[in-house]
Write a protein that holds these residues in place. Structure first.
Motif, PDB file in Angstrom:
ATOM      1  N   PHE A  14       0.821  -1.192   0.000  1.00  0.00           N
ATOM      2  CA  PHE A  14       0.000   0.000   0.000  1.00  0.00           C
ATOM      3  C   PHE A  14       0.864   1.255   0.000  1.00  0.00           C
ATOM      4  N   ALA A  15       2.067   1.172  -0.567  1.00  0.00           N
ATOM      5  CA  ALA A  15       2.974   2.308  -0.522  1.00  0.00           C
ATOM      6  C   ALA A  15       2.601   3.334  -1.568  1.00  0.00           C
ATOM      7  N   ARG A 479       3.011   6.804   4.669  1.00  0.00           N
ATOM      8  CA  ARG A 479       3.446   7.980   5.419  1.00  0.00           C
ATOM      9  C   ARG A 479       4.337   8.896   4.592  1.00  0.00           C
ATOM     10  N   GLU A 480       5.155   8.316   3.733  1.00  0.00           N
ATOM     11  CA  GLU A 480       6.150   9.114   3.026  1.00  0.00           C
ATOM     12  C   GLU A 480       5.524  10.061   1.999  1.00  0.00           C
ATOM     13  N   GLU A 481       4.592   9.551   1.212  1.00  0.00           N
ATOM     14  CA  GLU A 481       3.998  10.376   0.155  1.00  0.00           C
ATOM     15  C   GLU A 481       2.506  10.091   0.048  1.00  0.00           C
ATOM     16  N   ALA A 566      -4.716  15.292   1.844  1.00  0.00           N
ATOM     17  CA  ALA A 566      -3.666  14.288   2.090  1.00  0.00           C
ATOM     18  C   ALA A 566      -2.373  15.014   2.423  1.00  0.00           C
ATOM     19  N   ASN A 567      -2.014  15.013   3.678  1.00  0.00           N
ATOM     20  CA  ASN A 567      -0.828  15.731   4.118  1.00  0.00           C
ATOM     21  C   ASN A 567       0.177  14.795   4.776  1.00  0.00           C
ATOM     22  N   TYR A 637       9.105  19.353   8.272  1.00  0.00           N
ATOM     23  CA  TYR A 637       9.417  19.180   6.865  1.00  0.00           C
ATOM     24  C   TYR A 637       8.158  19.053   6.013  1.00  0.00           C
ATOM     25  N   ALA A 638       7.000  18.985   6.651  1.00  0.00           N
ATOM     26  CA  ALA A 638       5.741  18.870   5.913  1.00  0.00           C
ATOM     27  C   ALA A 638       4.672  19.640   6.680  1.00  0.00           C
TER      28      ALA A 638
END
Length: 728
Positions: A14-15, A479-481, A566-567, A637-638
């Protein structure tokens, strides 16, 4: 439905970037013909609702004093006959529907879900071709194995009803999963009408949710089912509208509550199970047995028939506030080892969900374990009836035992979030798959049920790692993108449906950490009480959580960041220093003269001071003659989210500060007699959704105890490995 497992390593678990966005291919749909009453369909982009429903939506909260559990909008009386050789179901359906609106209804919309399997030209298969990896296990339909549902006659009061296939989501013209009936007689406000429908359902070889393999038949989404007429103030509607979407690859279902009276005829050597309560002993005629099932206050009906089943495993369950429940586990003989564990997991789930959400209101629960080569019928939910997974051997403390346990808990949980709460799984899958996943993880956490990443052989060799369930869940939460809001509808998702499960569970877990576990449980109990037997929206969930927890800002921030958009959350502790403030070389004005302190002079002065201090404090393990300036730099960073910073010092003291300013970075400083030992962002683990927790802390010296932090991100790799194992 159980989460979709991708079998391609490149696909990840699910990446981000799992698959390209779905683009409908094939012939363009014909221009829509306006219905005679001009009642619109829900738009194809419908997704998470922002405006709360009105207080009287769906008739208002069910107090328990009403004569029925739900406001029964529809009634189905169906006579169905199974031909196990042709894998067909011949049906006669009497559908009675009530017009809840204040205007006459001249057209109604129905789902013909089985037409998703009629060929490569359906919306379902069109979307499947655009996937970057196999859907579920990747089983394909071969020649002669397609399925469909054919209407042979539709009548209203003896008058023939014409029908037209429509495409509410602009799918290909060759999709036939939604049909419009134009009624000879309009249905007046508050009145009911009855449609007599004769149909034939050809079951497909099971590749997703429903179908046959050999003598096994899982008959789901098999009959013409009416859409939902939503009224103003319900799920964001501002005028009456029909909610009926095409059957997409990753979408599931949405329907009105009602009553089902179904008679199923199958060969007498077949074991039959279904939604609801069996009405007396089956009646035999011409080598067939007719099984009569009735269930009120549900919104779907499914059943199974198989001549290779073992003797059903039966039990009962009781709990305060619920009726006595008759449990039944149907299983193939090769998976007899799975029957008792599935029964136990089902009973455990009944107790946990009843105690933490609200009483289970029905009198039956049927668990079906599909046979080998029909696993794609597993992991599917219907009211009072669900399918699990089966294994020839089930050894406690291994992955197979955990998967059997988890899938059973998960599919039972749908009985609450999909069944009793009845959210719209097309437009807001988060409210079912996501919330259910969160409550399942909660149950497993509370009952100390970890995920064991091992097999019997590896366990015998001493390799038996295990993971806390929310660490495991975090591993697949994109989590990453993150590309898709959690509240996005079930189709046109860049990362497909997987993060709806894992990311929602992780976000809800984080919200629980912020508002407190007792407050979160009170809020979900109220959500269940307020919205059971209705159809809540994302906004209704948001409002209930905000109101009951009393922490509206926290709740609304979580929804703004993750449900409606989506953050990424990526907070880092970028530096830690703690420097003794000893004398420094330089010049200073003393008595009107400038006096220079050389580097050598400064060192001597500091050395003398240290020696004197040690003599005065011979047992001291920390401190010194000069204070220490500790500086910690933290960065967003986000997304900017409130954070906590904990700094520990070598004298045992600590400093905790809240970082709430709307800024991208901050430097915190302390001047103390003690030297810093470590610094950590988010020490309580409020943000499992953080892209990486490895960069949240630092120590001034190597500290082996910090190695446990690797477990959080190692779970991502572990989840992929476990998912791959689970597919073989």
């Amino acid at each position: 439905m159980r989460r979709i497992v991708k079998t391609s390593l490149a696909a990840g678990c699910f990446a981000a970037g799992l698959a390209a966005a779905v683009v409908h291919q094939g012939a363009a749909p014909p221009a829509p013909v306006a219905s005679p009453d001009a009642i619109a369909l829900a738009p194809p982009g419908a997704a998470a609702v922002v405006a709360p429903s009105s207080a009287d939506a769906w008739g208002g909260p069910r107090s328990g004093n009403e004569p029925t559990l739900s406001d029964r909008v529809v009634r189905y009386e169906i006579e169905a006959t199974l031909d196990p050789k042709q894998h067909t179901v011949t049906g006669k359906e009497k559908l009675t529907w009530r017009n809840r609106s204040q205007q006459p209804v001249k057209s109604v919309y129905l789902h013909l879900y089985m037409n998703a399997f009629e060929g490569e030209q359906s919306t379902f298969f069109t979307e499947m071709r655009n996937e970057a990896a196999a859907f579920r296990s990747g089983v394909d339909i071969k020649d002669g194995e397609w399925g469909h549902i054919a209407l042979s006659q539709v009548a209203q009061g003896g008058a023939k009803v014409p029908w037209t296939f429509v495409h509410p989501d602009n799918g290909p013209a060759t999709d036939h999963t939604v049909v419009r009936f134009d009624l000879p007689q309009a249905v007046a406000p508050g009145a009911s009408t009855t449609l007599d429908i004769d149909f034939l359902t050809q079951l497909p070889r099971v590749i997703a949710r429903t179908g046959y393999f050999d003598s096994f038949h899982l008959v789901g989404q098999w009959f013409p089912k009416i859409g939902v007429l939503e009224l103003p103030g319900e799920r964001g509607a501002t005028a009456p509208r029909w909610n009926a979407h095409e059957f997409h690859l990753y979408s599931e279902f949405y329907a009105d509550f009602g009553s089902y009276d179904v008679k199923i005829s199958a060969p007498k050597d077949y074991v039959v199970g279904a939604v609801g309560e069996l009405q007396g002993a089956p009646v035999e005629k011409n080598g067939m047995l007719t099984h009569h099932y009735v269930q009120d206050d549900v919104h779907d009906f499914a059943w199974t028939a198989d001549k290779n089943s073992g003797a059903p495993l039966e039990d009962t369950w009781t709990n305060p506030g619920s009726p006595q429940v008759k449990l039944r586990v149907l299983y193939p003989k090769e998976y007899v080892a799975s029957a008792a564990p599935a029964l136990k997991a089902a009973k455990d789930s009944l107790t946990y969900f009843s105690n933490t959400l609200g009483p289970y209101p029905y009198k039956t629960l049927t668990v079906v374990i599909p046979p080998h080569n029909a696993t794609e019928a597993g992991g599917m939910e219907y009211p009072t009836f669900f399918t699990a997974e089966g294994y020839a051997k089930v050894e406690p403390g291994t992955l197979t035992a955990d998967m059997l346990d988890f899938v059973t808990i998960h599919e039972f949980g749908h009985g609450y979030f999909y069944g009793i709460l009845a959210s719209n799984e097309f437009e807001e899958p988060m409210l079912d798959e996501g919330l259910n996943e969160y409550w399942d993880m909660r149950m497993m956490r509370d009952q100390n049920r970890p995920i064991h990443a091992t097999t019997p052989l590896l366990k015998a060799l001493g390799f038996a790692p295990k993971f806390k369930v929310f660490d495991y869940e975090r591993g697949g939460s994109a989590r990453e993108e993150p590309a898709d809001p959690l509240g996005q509808h079930a189709w046109d998702r860049l990362q497909t449906i997987g993060p709806v499960y894992t990311r929602t569970a992780t976000v809800m877990r984080d919200l629980e950490e912020k508002v407190g576990k007792p407050a979160m449980e009170r809020a979900f109990k109220e959500y269940y009480r307020r919205w059971k037997f209705r159809h809540p929206s994302s906004a209704d969930l948001r409002e209930t959580l905000a109101e009951v927890t009393g922490q509206r800002d926290v709740v609304e921030q979580a929804f703004a960041l993750h449900v409606y958009s989506a953050n990424k959350v990526d907070d880092r502790l970028t530096s830690l220093t703690s420097v003794e403030q000893a004398p420094q070389p330089g010049t200073a004005e003393v008595g009107g003269k400038w006096v220079e302190t050389t580097g050598k002079d400064a060192d001597k002065k500091a050395e003398a001071a240290h020696e004197a201090w040690k003599k005065a404090h011979p047992k001291a393990k920390s401190g010194g003659p000069y204070p220490f300036l500790t500086t910690v730099t933290v960065r967003h960073y986000a997304a900017i989210v409130p954070q906590t910073l904990l700094v520990k010092f070598d004298d045992g003291s600590s400093e905790t500060v809240q970082w709430t300013a709307n800024e991208r970075f901050h430097k915190f400083t302390w001047l103390k007699p003690a030297k810093a030992v470590s610094a950590e962002l988010d020490p309580k683990g409020l943000y499992y959704i953080d892209a990486s927790r490895l960069d949240n802390s630092r120590t001034l010296k190597a500290d082996g105890s910090a190695a446990h932090r690797w477990g959080f991100d190692f779970a991502a790799l572990a989840q992929l490995i476990l998912s791959l194992i689970a597919t073989v």
